[in-house]
Design a protein around this motif. Structure first.
Motif, short mmCIF file in Angstrom:
data_model
loop_
_atom_site.label_atom_id
_atom_site.label_comp_id
_atom_site.label_asym_id
_atom_site.label_seq_id
_atom_site.Cartn_x
_atom_site.Cartn_y
_atom_site.Cartn_z
N TYR A 1 -47.57 37.91 27.86
CA TYR A 1 -48.30 37.15 28.88
C TYR A 1 -47.35 36.64 29.95
O TYR A 1 -46.16 36.47 29.72
N ALA A 2 -47.88 36.34 31.12
CA ALA A 2 -47.06 36.03 32.28
C ALA A 2 -46.09 34.86 32.10
O ALA A 2 -44.95 34.99 32.48
N PRO A 3 -46.47 33.72 31.55
CA PRO A 3 -45.46 32.66 31.50
C PRO A 3 -44.27 33.02 30.62
O PRO A 3 -43.13 32.71 30.96
N LEU A 4 -44.50 33.69 29.51
CA LEU A 4 -43.40 34.02 28.61
C LEU A 4 -42.58 35.21 29.08
O LEU A 4 -41.46 35.40 28.65
N SER A 5 -43.14 36.04 29.94
CA SER A 5 -42.42 37.24 30.37
C SER A 5 -41.62 37.02 31.65
O SER A 5 -40.97 37.94 32.13
N GLU A 6 -41.66 35.83 32.23
CA GLU A 6 -40.87 35.56 33.43
C GLU A 6 -39.42 35.31 33.05
O GLU A 6 -39.09 35.03 31.90
N LYS A 7 -38.52 35.39 34.03
CA LYS A 7 -37.08 35.31 33.77
C LYS A 7 -36.61 34.04 33.07
O LYS A 7 -35.75 34.12 32.21
N PRO A 8 -37.13 32.86 33.38
CA PRO A 8 -36.61 31.68 32.67
C PRO A 8 -36.90 31.70 31.17
O PRO A 8 -36.15 31.14 30.38
N PHE A 9 -37.99 32.33 30.78
CA PHE A 9 -38.37 32.32 29.38
C PHE A 9 -37.91 33.56 28.62
O PHE A 9 -37.81 33.55 27.41
#
Length: 119
Positions: free
Chosen positions: A44-52
């Motif tokens: 999912y998008a929040p977990l797949s972004e660079k900070p995460f």
């Protein structure tokens, strides 16, 4: 079960097999190299972004593309084989239930999986 001598497209069958093998090996290589994303099961998008998820997901995406392409090629080959290469006298109404299940499953794969692979 349908009396066919061989698959309708033997080279496509071999290509699909080796696409799946290459995709599987690349998938395991991504995990072994520590290059697998930490985005969870569904990415999912929040977990797949660079900070995460600092590890890039390129190898995983290429592996899933190869595996999905091999599965779609296998499904196309099964559909054509069941439709064209039946023994004389075996109509669609006389097909065994297992062959019907494979046909329906292959049709679902051909319609659903390219959308998932492309995304």
């Amino acid at each position: 079960m349908i009396g066919a001598q061989d698959m309708a497209f033997p080279r496509l069958s071999g290509t699909a097999f080796w696409l799946q093998v290459a995709g599987g090996l690349l998938l395991y290589a991504a995990f072994a190299a520590g290059n697998a994303p930490d985005a969870g099961w569904f990415s999912y998008a929040p977990l797949s972004e660079k900070p995460f998820s600092p590890a890039p997901a390129r190898l995983l995406a290429i592996a899933l593309l190869l595996i999905g392409s091999g599965i779609v090629a296998s499904a196309i080959n099964l559909i054509v084989t069941i439709a064209v290469s039946r023994t004389p006298g075996m109509t669609m109404r006389r097909l065994p239930l297992f062959v019907w299940m494979n046909l329906v499953n292959s049709v679902m794969i051909v319609f659903a999986l390219p959308v998932l692979v492309a995304s």
